[in-house]
Design a protein around this motif. Structure first.
Motif, PDB file in Angstrom:
ATOM      1  N   LYS A  45      -5.150  19.335 -31.171  1.00 48.00           N
ATOM      2  CA  LYS A  45      -5.084  20.781 -31.312  1.00 48.00           C
ATOM      3  C   LYS A  45      -5.601  21.133 -32.702  1.00 48.00           C
ATOM      4  N   VAL A  46      -6.691  21.895 -32.761  1.00 44.10           N
ATOM      5  CA  VAL A  46      -7.279  22.304 -34.033  1.00 44.10           C
ATOM      6  C   VAL A  46      -6.895  23.757 -34.278  1.00 44.10           C
ATOM      7  N   GLU A  47      -6.222  24.008 -35.391  1.00 41.87           N
ATOM      8  CA  GLU A  47      -5.765  25.358 -35.735  1.00 41.87           C
ATOM      9  C   GLU A  47      -6.591  25.909 -36.888  1.00 41.87           C
ATOM     10  N   GLY A  48      -6.942  27.205 -36.779  1.00 41.95           N
ATOM     11  CA  GLY A  48      -7.741  27.853 -37.800  1.00 41.95           C
ATOM     12  C   GLY A  48      -6.913  28.315 -38.988  1.00 41.95           C
ATOM     13  N   PRO A  49      -7.584  28.789 -40.040  1.00 35.53           N
ATOM     14  CA  PRO A  49      -9.003  29.168 -40.046  1.00 35.53           C
ATOM     15  C   PRO A  49      -9.919  27.981 -40.346  1.00 35.53           C
ATOM     16  N   GLY A  50     -11.157  28.075 -39.857  1.00 40.80           N
ATOM     17  CA  GLY A  50     -12.137  27.041 -40.109  1.00 40.80           C
ATOM     18  C   GLY A  50     -12.958  26.781 -38.862  1.00 40.80           C
ATOM     19  N   SER A  51     -13.683  25.687 -38.857  1.00 38.55           N
ATOM     20  CA  SER A  51     -14.551  25.366 -37.728  1.00 38.55           C
ATOM     21  C   SER A  51     -14.574  23.864 -37.490  1.00 38.55           C
ATOM     22  N   GLU A  71      -5.810  31.341 -34.577  1.00 37.80           N
ATOM     23  CA  GLU A  71      -6.502  30.849 -33.391  1.00 37.80           C
ATOM     24  C   GLU A  71      -6.464  29.324 -33.347  1.00 37.80           C
ATOM     25  N   SER A  72      -6.539  28.767 -32.138  1.00 39.15           N
ATOM     26  CA  SER A  72      -6.518  27.310 -31.995  1.00 39.15           C
ATOM     27  C   SER A  72      -7.276  26.917 -30.735  1.00 39.15           C
ATOM     28  N   ALA A  73      -7.688  25.668 -30.690  1.00 35.11           N
ATOM     29  CA  ALA A  73      -8.395  25.124 -29.533  1.00 35.11           C
ATOM     30  C   ALA A  73      -8.037  23.659 -29.397  1.00 35.11           C
ATOM     31  N   PHE A  74      -8.179  23.127 -28.177  1.00 32.55           N
ATOM     32  CA  PHE A  74      -7.934  21.704 -27.931  1.00 32.55           C
ATOM     33  C   PHE A  74      -9.267  20.990 -27.768  1.00 32.55           C
ATOM     34  N   VAL A  75      -9.374  19.788 -28.334  1.00 29.90           N
ATOM     35  CA  VAL A  75     -10.578  18.988 -28.236  1.00 29.90           C
ATOM     36  C   VAL A  75     -10.185  17.543 -27.960  1.00 29.90           C
ATOM     37  N   GLU A  76     -11.000  16.837 -27.153  1.00 32.00           N
ATOM     38  CA  GLU A  76     -10.732  15.426 -26.926  1.00 32.00           C
ATOM     39  C   GLU A  76     -11.118  14.653 -28.179  1.00 32.00           C
ATOM     40  N   VAL A  97     -30.748  18.359 -26.380  1.00 35.20           N
ATOM     41  CA  VAL A  97     -29.567  17.628 -26.875  1.00 35.20           C
ATOM     42  C   VAL A  97     -28.682  18.651 -27.577  1.00 35.20           C
ATOM     43  N   GLN A  98     -27.580  19.015 -26.962  1.00 39.00           N
ATOM     44  CA  GLN A  98     -26.757  20.107 -27.470  1.00 39.00           C
ATOM     45  C   GLN A  98     -25.437  19.613 -28.056  1.00 39.00           C
ATOM     46  N   TYR A  99     -24.944  20.381 -29.036  1.00 38.91           N
ATOM     47  CA  TYR A  99     -23.588  20.175 -29.522  1.00 38.91           C
ATOM     48  C   TYR A  99     -22.928  21.534 -29.681  1.00 38.91           C
ATOM     49  N   LEU A 100     -21.640  21.517 -29.890  1.00 38.31           N
ATOM     50  CA  LEU A 100     -20.839  22.739 -29.905  1.00 38.31           C
ATOM     51  C   LEU A 100     -20.199  22.936 -31.268  1.00 38.31           C
ATOM     52  N   GLU A 101     -20.327  24.159 -31.804  1.00 37.09           N
ATOM     53  CA  GLU A 101     -19.605  24.508 -33.018  1.00 37.09           C
ATOM     54  C   GLU A 101     -18.574  25.586 -32.671  1.00 37.09           C
ATOM     55  N   VAL A 102     -17.333  25.335 -33.039  1.00 36.69           N
ATOM     56  CA  VAL A 102     -16.229  26.230 -32.709  1.00 36.69           C
ATOM     57  C   VAL A 102     -15.685  26.831 -33.993  1.00 36.69           C
ATOM     58  N   LYS A 103     -15.652  28.156 -34.073  1.00 29.55           N
ATOM     59  CA  LYS A 103     -15.163  28.857 -35.257  1.00 29.55           C
ATOM     60  C   LYS A 103     -13.829  29.523 -34.929  1.00 29.55           C
ATOM     61  N   LEU A 104     -12.826  29.183 -35.729  1.00 34.96           N
ATOM     62  CA  LEU A 104     -11.466  29.672 -35.500  1.00 34.96           C
ATOM     63  C   LEU A 104     -11.013  30.574 -36.650  1.00 34.96           C
TER      64      LEU A 104
END
Length: 220
Positions: free
Chosen positions: A64-70, A22-27, A11-18
């Motif tokens: 859209k999640v913008e850093g810094p942070g996770s 930096e930025s990433a898109f998430v549903e 059972v996996q989950y994802l941790e994203v560090k920005l």
């Protein structure tokens, strides 16, 4: 470069560090947590993109999640997280597989065809991802990867298809005759196969949402 860490085994989950900038898109439905330093914004693909996403059953807007942070993200059922690194190429995925991606990747919907959508059980649209960066998908159960040479074919039960390179050609055909279809339907199994022809990569997941739902109904 965005830091993605896949955590867990079955059972996996994802941790994203920005980092800053930096930025990433998430549903939105797959976002578990975020640290206070991150900033949120929304993105849509315009009216046409929003309409196709709505018909596909996926989120009309992405966060859209913008850093810094996770932040953390996960699928709705136990399974594996698949990372696909794009280098200017495109992949197609079933509409409920998307978790998150680099902000450098373009996101749209592609019409799967009336026949494929009606018999495949996964909707009339596929999600299309293109550009350069990392794409994170969630597969139910285990994820199988197959590299098809030019002209090489496999047949996969439709609801087990997770994603494939856009270079892969696919078509849908019925499994066997009427007897086979009736008996397979009684077991809650899929009735149609997708013929996938290379060149390109194909990813399959071992648990089908369609079959899982059918089994739960039968047992009740």
């Amino acid at each position: 470069m965005t830091d993605y860490e896949i955590i867990g085994n079955e059972v996996q989950y994802l941790e994203v560090k920005l980092k800053e900038g930096e930025s990433a898109f998430v549903e939105p439905g797959h976002l578990i947590f975020r640290t206070p330093g991150t900033r949120l914004d929304t993105k849509s693909g315009g009216l046409r993109g929003a309409f196709s996403h709505m018909l596909a059953g996926s989120a009309v807007f992405l966060l859209k999640v913008e850093g810094p942070g996770s932040f953390g993200s996960a699928g709705f059922l136990p399974g594996k997280i698949l990372r696909i690194d794009l280098t200017g190429n495109s992949v197609l995925a079933e509409f409920n597989a998307f978790l998150c991606m680099d902000s450098t990747i373009s996101y749209s919907s592609k019409f799967a065809g009336i026949w494929q959508g009606m018999v495949g059980g996964e909707g009339l649209f596929l999600e299309r991802f293109s550009g350069t960066g990392s794409l994170m998908l969630h597969g139910h159960g285990h994820v199988l990867k197959m590299d098809l040479a030019d002209g090489e074919e496999i047949q996969a039960e439709m609801s087990h298809v997770l994603a494939f390179d856009e270079t892969v050609q696919y078509s849908v055909s019925r499994i066997g005759g009427l007897k086979t279809m009736v008996l397979a339907g009684m077991e809650g199994e899929g009735l149609f196969f997708a013929t996938m022809r290379g060149p390109g990569r194909v990813w399959l997941h071992t648990i089908s949402l369609q079959q899982l739902a059918a089994k739960m109904v039968v047992r009740r």
